[in-house]
Design a protein around this motif. Structure first.
Motif, mmCIF file in Angstrom:
data_model
loop_
_atom_site.group_PDB
_atom_site.id
_atom_site.type_symbol
_atom_site.label_atom_id
_atom_site.label_comp_id
_atom_site.label_asym_id
_atom_site.label_seq_id
_atom_site.Cartn_x
_atom_site.Cartn_y
_atom_site.Cartn_z
ATOM 1 N N ASP A 82 0.835 -1.211 0.000
ATOM 2 C CA ASP A 82 0.000 0.000 0.000
ATOM 3 C C ASP A 82 0.868 1.258 0.000
ATOM 4 O O ASP A 82 0.572 2.228 -0.720
ATOM 5 N N CYS A 83 1.912 1.248 0.810
ATOM 6 C CA CYS A 83 2.813 2.403 0.870
ATOM 7 C C CYS A 83 3.513 2.620 -0.464
ATOM 8 O O CYS A 83 3.641 3.760 -0.944
ATOM 9 N N GLN A 84 3.961 1.526 -1.083
ATOM 10 C CA GLN A 84 4.648 1.639 -2.369
ATOM 11 C C GLN A 84 3.692 2.119 -3.456
ATOM 12 O O GLN A 84 4.077 2.925 -4.311
ATOM 13 N N ASN A 85 2.437 1.652 -3.430
ATOM 14 C CA ASN A 85 1.441 2.123 -4.392
ATOM 15 C C ASN A 85 1.126 3.603 -4.188
ATOM 16 O O ASN A 85 0.700 4.292 -5.116
ATOM 17 N N ALA A 86 1.325 4.080 -2.954
ATOM 18 C CA ALA A 86 1.094 5.495 -2.652
ATOM 19 C C ALA A 86 2.305 6.356 -3.016
ATOM 20 O O ALA A 86 2.318 7.555 -2.731
ATOM 21 N N GLY A 87 3.325 5.728 -3.631
ATOM 22 C CA GLY A 87 4.497 6.472 -4.056
ATOM 23 C C GLY A 87 5.504 6.717 -2.955
ATOM 24 O O GLY A 87 6.392 7.571 -3.097
#
Length: 601
Positions: A237-242
Motif C-alpha cells: 500500500d505504501c509503495q502504491n502510494a508512491g
C-alpha cells in the motif's frame, strides 16, 4: 498516539519511510529452530549425542553471558518463565528446555569477573568468568555469527574435540551462516577460550576488556522471527502510494535480504533491485557525492549502526525527501529528531525514543505506520478542502461588497450578516469537511512532497469557478433583483444574503471531493457531515424568518425561498462541468517566476 499534532499533516507528505525490522516488520517473538555444534547440524531431539564437555560450555555461554533471567513458574515445578529481550528469551528457553541447562547451578559454579555488554557497534557481548572449583578463568563471546567466527582459530566438534579452523572450514561456516540467513533466520554464534596463566597475569584481561583473539568456536543457533501478518499488504500500500520503504537493520545482509523479500520491500529477482542492498559500514565509508547519488536506490541497509541510520535520514532530507523514521532504542533518538516525522514504538520503545518522536505506534506494527500515512494524507486533503471552501466564501464576499460599495455607496451584506456567514462557515463548515475519512483513491496518489504548494491548480480552478458564479448571481440580484422579482430593497437584500449562505452550503458538497465529479459518493457514511448541513440550514431559516431585527432581514415566501435554493443548487452542475477541465500539474505561480527570471536574464 500523536505527540505533535503537526506530524499528522506532515505524514501525509511523506515520500520515504525508514523502518526497523525487528518488532516492526516482524513479530519479535523469536524461537531457536536450528542448532550447529562447530560445523555439524544437531537435530533438536538429538542433543544427547553432544559430549558433556560441549554442553557444559554452552550452559556457561548462555547462562552467564546474558542480560535475561530464568524463573521457575509458581504454577508448576516443571515450567519456567524467561525475562529479557526477545533474543535472550529465545536462547535461554532453548538452553533450558532443549539442553537441560540449570541456570542456578551454573551461577553457583562460577564468579563473573567482567562483562562486555552488547552494543550496536560490536554486535556481540562477552563475559570473563572464574571457575570456583579449580580457579580456571574462561572467556565467552556471543553475537553476530560472522563477527564471532572471525575471532576463532579452532572449533569444537560434537565429541568435544578441538580442531583447527582451516580455510575450508571457514568457508563451510560462512555457508552455514548464509544458509540460515537465506531462510530468514538470525544467526547467533558462541565462542569460548580458557584464559592462560600468562593472560591471567595481565591486569587488563582480568579487570578490563574480555580478550577477543584465538577463540574456539562452539557453534551456531538460528532464531526465527516471523513477519507480522498483513505487513506485506501494508508495504505494498505504501509503495502504491508512491512512498519508498527502506529497511534498516542490524542483521547480516543475507537475513536482511530474506526478510525484505518476504515483506515485499525487495523483489524475489534481486537483479531488479541492483544496488538496493548495502551494509552500514560501506554506506558510512562512501564519499559525500557517492552517498548522495546512491541513497535513493537503497532499500535495505544491513549491519547498520544508529549513526548509519542518522546519516541516511540526513542524506534523504538533503535530496528533498520528506522522511519518516521508526525507532525503539535510545540510540535511535538522533535519527528520530532529525526526521520530519519520528515514529517510536510503544511496546519495545525506550522512554528516550518516545520523547524524541512525534507519533508513538502503540502496537509496534508496520501496518499502523501505513495507517498513519493514510490518515496523514486524509488530514492534508481535508485542510485543502477547507481552504478551497473558505477562499470561495471570502473571495465572493469581498468582491460583492467592494463592487457594491464603489458603485452604489452601500453594501448588500451587513456586518452582522458577514459575521454570521463567517461563524457558520468557519466552525460548522470546517467541522463538516474535517470529518471526511480516508479513501482508497487518496492512498493511491503520489505524495505531495516538500516544495509542493498547498493550494493546487485544481483548487484554484474549483474555487474561481464557484466564486465567479456566486459573484455573477449576487451582483445581478444587487442591481436588478428589485425589478426582476418585483420586491422592495429590504427583501432584495434578504434574497442576496440568503442566496449567498445557501450557495456556501451547497458548495460544501463540491468541496468534499477536489477532483471527483460525483460529490455525493460515500456521503451516507459521513453522518456527521449531513447533520452539520442540516443544523446549518435550520439556523439559516431561524436567522431569516425569526431574527429579523437582529439580522436586518425580511421574511421570505415559499417562492422566494425556492429562488434562493435554485440559485444555490446550480453550483452542483457547475462544479461537475468545471471538473471536466484539465489543468496542468505544474503550479500556476511557477510560470510567473519563470517569466520573471527570463526577463531578468
Amino acid at each position: 498516539m500523536v505527540r505533535k499534532l503537526s506530524a499528522c499533516e506532515t505524514m501525509g507528505s511523506a515520500t520515504t519511510i525508514c523502518t526497523d525490522k525487528t518488532g516492526t516488520l516482524t513479530l519479535n517473538k523469536m524461537t531457536v529452530t536450528k542448532f550447529f555444534v562447530g560445523k555439524e547440524h544437531i537435530k533438536a531431539e538429538s542433543n544427547t549425542s553432544i559430549s558433556a564437555k560441549v554442553l557444559e560450555l554452552f550452559h556457561q555461554g548462555v547462562g552467564l553471558n546474558t542480560t535475561g533471567s530464568v524463573f521457575k513458574s509458581t504454577d508448576s515445578c516443571s515450567s519456567f518463565e524467561f525475562s529479557g529481550s526477545p533474543t535472550e528469551k529465545a536462547i535461554l528457553s532453548w538452553a533450558v528446555l532443549k539442553l537441560n541447562m540449570d541456570m542456578d547451578q551454573v551461577k553457583r559454579n562460577f564468579d563473573i569477573l567482567h562483562v562486555e555488554t552488547f552494543n550496536s557497534e560490536k554486535k556481540k557481548s562477552g563475559v570473563l568468568i572464574k571457575n570456583i572449583t579449580d580457579g580456571t578463568i574462561h572467556a565467552h563471546w556471543k553475537g553476530a555469527a560472522e563477527m564471532i567466527s572471525r575471532m576463532c582459530s579452532h572449533y569444537y566438534d560434537r565429541e568435544g574435540n578441538i580442531k583447527p579452523l582451516e580455510e575450508s572450514d571457514k568457508v563451510e561456516c560462512d555457508r552455514i551462516i548464509e544458509g540460515m540467513a537465506a531462510s530468514s533466520l538470525r544467526c547467533i554464534a558462541f565462542a569460548h577460550k580458557q584464559v592462560t596463566k600468562a593472560e591471567q597475569e595481565d591486569h587488563e584481561h582480568m579487570h578490563g576488556n574480555v580478550p577477543e583473539n584465538s577463540f574456539i568456536l562452539l557453534g551456531f543457533v538460528g532464531l526465527k522471527d516471523p513477519c507480522r501478518p498483513g505487513v506485506k499488504k501494508a508495504v505494498e500500500d505504501c509503495q502504491n502510494a508512491g512512498v519508498n520503504i527502506k529497511m534498516i537493520t542490524g542483521d547480516n545482509v543475507f537475513t536482511a535480504k530474506a526478510i525484505a523479500t518476504e515483506c515485499g520491500i525487495l523483489h524475489p529477482n534481486l537483479e531488479v533491485d541492483e544496488g538496493a542492498v548495502i551494509e552500514g559500514e560501506e554506506f558510512r565509508n562512501l564519499t559525500d557525492e557517492a552517498r548522495m547519488e546512491r541513497v535513493e536506490k537503497i532499500r535495505v541497509m544491513a549491519r547498520s549502526s544508529p549513526f548509519d541510520k542518522l546519516l541516511m535520514v540526513q542524506c534523504l532530507r538533503k535530496k528533498g525527501h520528506v522522511v519518516a523514521v521508526t525507532g525503539d532504542g535510545t540510540n535511535d533518538a538522533p535519527a528520530l529528531k532529525e526526521a520530519d516525522i519520528g515514529l517510536s514504538m510503544g511496546i519495545q520503545g525506550t522512554e528516550v525514543a518516545k520523547e524524541s518522536s512525534d507519533i508513538v505506534i502503540l502496537d509496534d506494527n508496520f501496518s499502523s505506520v501505513a495507517t498513519v500515512l493514510k490518515w496523514g494524507r486524509c488530514v492534508y486533503n481535508n485542510i485543502q478542502k477547507f481552504i478551497q471552501f473558505q477562499l470561495t466564501v471570502n473571495v465572493a464576499a469581498l468582491v460583492i461588497n467592494f463592487v457594491a460599495a464603489v458603485s452604489a455607496g452601500e453594501v448588500p451584506l451587513t456586518a452582522v450578516q458577514l459575521l454570521w456567514v463567517n461563524l457558520i462557515m468557519d466552525t460548522l463548515g470546517a467541522l463538516a469537511l474535517a470529518t471526511e475519512k480516508p479513501t482508497e483513491e487518496l492512498i493511491k496518489k503520489k505524495p505531495v512532497g516538500r516544495t509542493a504548494p498547498l493550494i493546487t491548480n485544481v483548487m484554484w480552478r474549483n474555487l474561481m469557478a464557484q466564486a465567479l458564479y456566486q459573484i455573477a448571481v449576487l451582483l445581478t440580484l444587487q442591481f436588478k433583483g428589485e425589478s426582476i422579482f418585483d420586491v422592495n430593497k429590504k427583501v432584495n437584500d434578504t434574497l442576496i444574503f440568503n442566496t449567498f449562505v445557501l450557495c456556501q452550503v451547497f458548495n460544501e458538497f463540491n468541496a468534499r471531493n477536489l477532483e471527483k465529479k460525483n460529490v455525493f459518493e460515500g456521503i451516507h457514511k459521513n453522518k456527521l457531515f449531513m447533520a452539520i448541513i442540516g443544523i446549518t440550514l435550520v439556523l439559516q431559516v431561524v436567522m431569516v424568518e425569526f431574527l429579523k431585527k437582529f439580522a436586518n432581514t425580511e421574511r421570505l415566501n415559499w417562492g422566494q425561498w425556492g429562488i434562493c435554493i435554485g440559485f444555490a443548487a446550480a453550483s452542483w452542475p457547475i462544479g461537475w462541468l468545471v471538473k471536466c477541465i484539465t489543468v496542468p500539474e505544474r503550479p500556476i505561480f511557477s510560470y510567473l517566476r519563470l517569466n520573471k527570471r527570463c526577463y531578468n536574464e
